[in-house]
Design a protein around this motif. Structure first.
Motif, PDB file in Angstrom:
ATOM      1  N   ASP A  15       0.812  -1.222   0.000  1.00 28.94           N
ATOM      2  CA  ASP A  15       0.000   0.000   0.000  1.00 28.94           C
ATOM      3  C   ASP A  15       0.845   1.272   0.000  1.00 28.94           C
ATOM      4  O   ASP A  15       0.609   2.198  -0.783  1.00 28.94           O
ATOM      5  CB  ASP A  15      -0.940   0.041   1.209  1.00 28.94           C
ATOM      6  N   LEU A  16       1.828   1.334   0.886  1.00 31.36           N
ATOM      7  CA  LEU A  16       2.620   2.557   1.019  1.00 31.36           C
ATOM      8  C   LEU A  16       3.500   2.788  -0.211  1.00 31.36           C
ATOM      9  O   LEU A  16       3.683   3.923  -0.647  1.00 31.36           O
ATOM     10  CB  LEU A  16       3.463   2.526   2.297  1.00 31.36           C
ATOM     11  N   ALA A  19       1.247   4.217  -2.815  1.00 28.43           N
ATOM     12  CA  ALA A  19       0.980   5.626  -2.498  1.00 28.43           C
ATOM     13  C   ALA A  19       2.171   6.495  -2.891  1.00 28.43           C
ATOM     14  O   ALA A  19       1.997   7.580  -3.450  1.00 28.43           O
ATOM     15  CB  ALA A  19       0.667   5.788  -1.014  1.00 28.43           C
ATOM     16  N   ALA A  20       3.381   6.010  -2.628  1.00 28.48           N
ATOM     17  CA  ALA A  20       4.587   6.759  -2.995  1.00 28.48           C
ATOM     18  C   ALA A  20       4.660   6.947  -4.510  1.00 28.48           C
ATOM     19  O   ALA A  20       4.970   8.042  -4.997  1.00 28.48           O
ATOM     20  CB  ALA A  20       5.832   6.045  -2.489  1.00 28.48           C
ATOM     21  N   LEU A  22       2.121   6.952  -6.636  1.00 25.45           N
ATOM     22  CA  LEU A  22       1.063   7.873  -7.068  1.00 25.45           C
ATOM     23  C   LEU A  22       1.413   9.327  -6.755  1.00 25.45           C
ATOM     24  O   LEU A  22       1.241  10.209  -7.604  1.00 25.45           O
ATOM     25  CB  LEU A  22      -0.266   7.493  -6.415  1.00 25.45           C
ATOM     26  N   VAL A  23       1.899   9.584  -5.555  1.00 24.97           N
ATOM     27  CA  VAL A  23       2.282  10.949  -5.184  1.00 24.97           C
ATOM     28  C   VAL A  23       3.421  11.425  -6.080  1.00 24.97           C
ATOM     29  O   VAL A  23       3.421  12.559  -6.567  1.00 24.97           O
ATOM     30  CB  VAL A  23       2.677  11.042  -3.692  1.00 24.97           C
ATOM     31  N   ILE A  41      -2.155   0.833   4.442  1.00 19.61           N
ATOM     32  CA  ILE A  41      -2.900   2.073   4.641  1.00 19.61           C
ATOM     33  C   ILE A  41      -4.352   1.721   4.912  1.00 19.61           C
ATOM     34  O   ILE A  41      -5.022   1.099   4.075  1.00 19.61           O
ATOM     35  CB  ILE A  41      -2.799   3.004   3.419  1.00 19.61           C
ATOM     36  N   GLY A  45      -6.798   6.396   6.804  1.00 16.31           N
ATOM     37  CA  GLY A  45      -5.559   7.105   6.509  1.00 16.31           C
ATOM     38  C   GLY A  45      -4.417   6.730   7.431  1.00 16.31           C
ATOM     39  O   GLY A  45      -3.297   7.173   7.240  1.00 16.31           O
ATOM     40  N   ILE A  47      -1.426   4.605   8.840  1.00 18.84           N
ATOM     41  CA  ILE A  47      -0.451   3.692   8.246  1.00 18.84           C
ATOM     42  C   ILE A  47      -0.105   2.651   9.290  1.00 18.84           C
ATOM     43  O   ILE A  47       0.387   2.986  10.363  1.00 18.84           O
ATOM     44  CB  ILE A  47       0.792   4.437   7.741  1.00 18.84           C
ATOM     45  N   LEU A  89      -1.399   8.837   6.328  1.00 21.00           N
ATOM     46  CA  LEU A  89      -1.140   9.069   4.916  1.00 21.00           C
ATOM     47  C   LEU A  89      -0.868  10.551   4.659  1.00 21.00           C
ATOM     48  O   LEU A  89      -0.014  10.896   3.840  1.00 21.00           O
ATOM     49  CB  LEU A  89      -2.321   8.575   4.086  1.00 21.00           C
ATOM     50  N   VAL A  93       2.319  12.006   2.679  1.00 21.25           N
ATOM     51  CA  VAL A  93       2.221  12.866   1.491  1.00 21.25           C
ATOM     52  C   VAL A  93       2.979  14.172   1.724  1.00 21.25           C
ATOM     53  O   VAL A  93       3.706  14.632   0.843  1.00 21.25           O
ATOM     54  CB  VAL A  93       0.741  13.133   1.125  1.00 21.25           C
TER      55      VAL A  93
END
Length: 100
Positions: A15-16, A19-20, A22-23, A41, A45, A47, A89, A93
């Motif tokens: 998941d993380l 997310a990394a 995508l950001v 995640i 929100g 972690i 999260l 971010v």
């Protein structure tokens, strides 16, 4: 999400890392090549820690990674990596965008 080779990822530890990615893509700020990320995640929100965290860090160190983006609750062996821990999260971010 497209995974190279068509693999199905069922481990919540990814998941993380997702997310990394995508950001990074949305902000046009690359994730450092020496960093590894893992953590679950929650819908809230938060972690969360994942199974075998110390072993994952140890293996990442063997693979040449120098930094790890992980849940704040990560404890134990660091595998020679510099850890950055995150509770939420939003905090992650902010870190990825250089705001925290």
């Amino acid at each position: 999400l497209n995974i190279a080779g068509g693999y199905r990822v069922q481990d919540p530890a990814a998941d993380l890392a997702v997310a990394a990615a995508l950001v990074s893509a949305l902000s046009e700020r690359p994730v450092s090549a020496d960093a590894v990320a893992f953590g679950e995640i929650a819908l809230s929100g938060e972690i969360r820690s994942v199974a075998h965290g110390p072993l994952r860090l140890k293996e990442a160190g063997k693979l040449g990674f120098e930094r790890a983006l992980v849940p704040a609750a990560m404890t134990g062996e660091k595998g020679g990596l510099r850890l950055s821990g995150f509770k939420t999260l939003a905090a992650f971010v902010d870190h990825m965008l250089g705001r925290g």
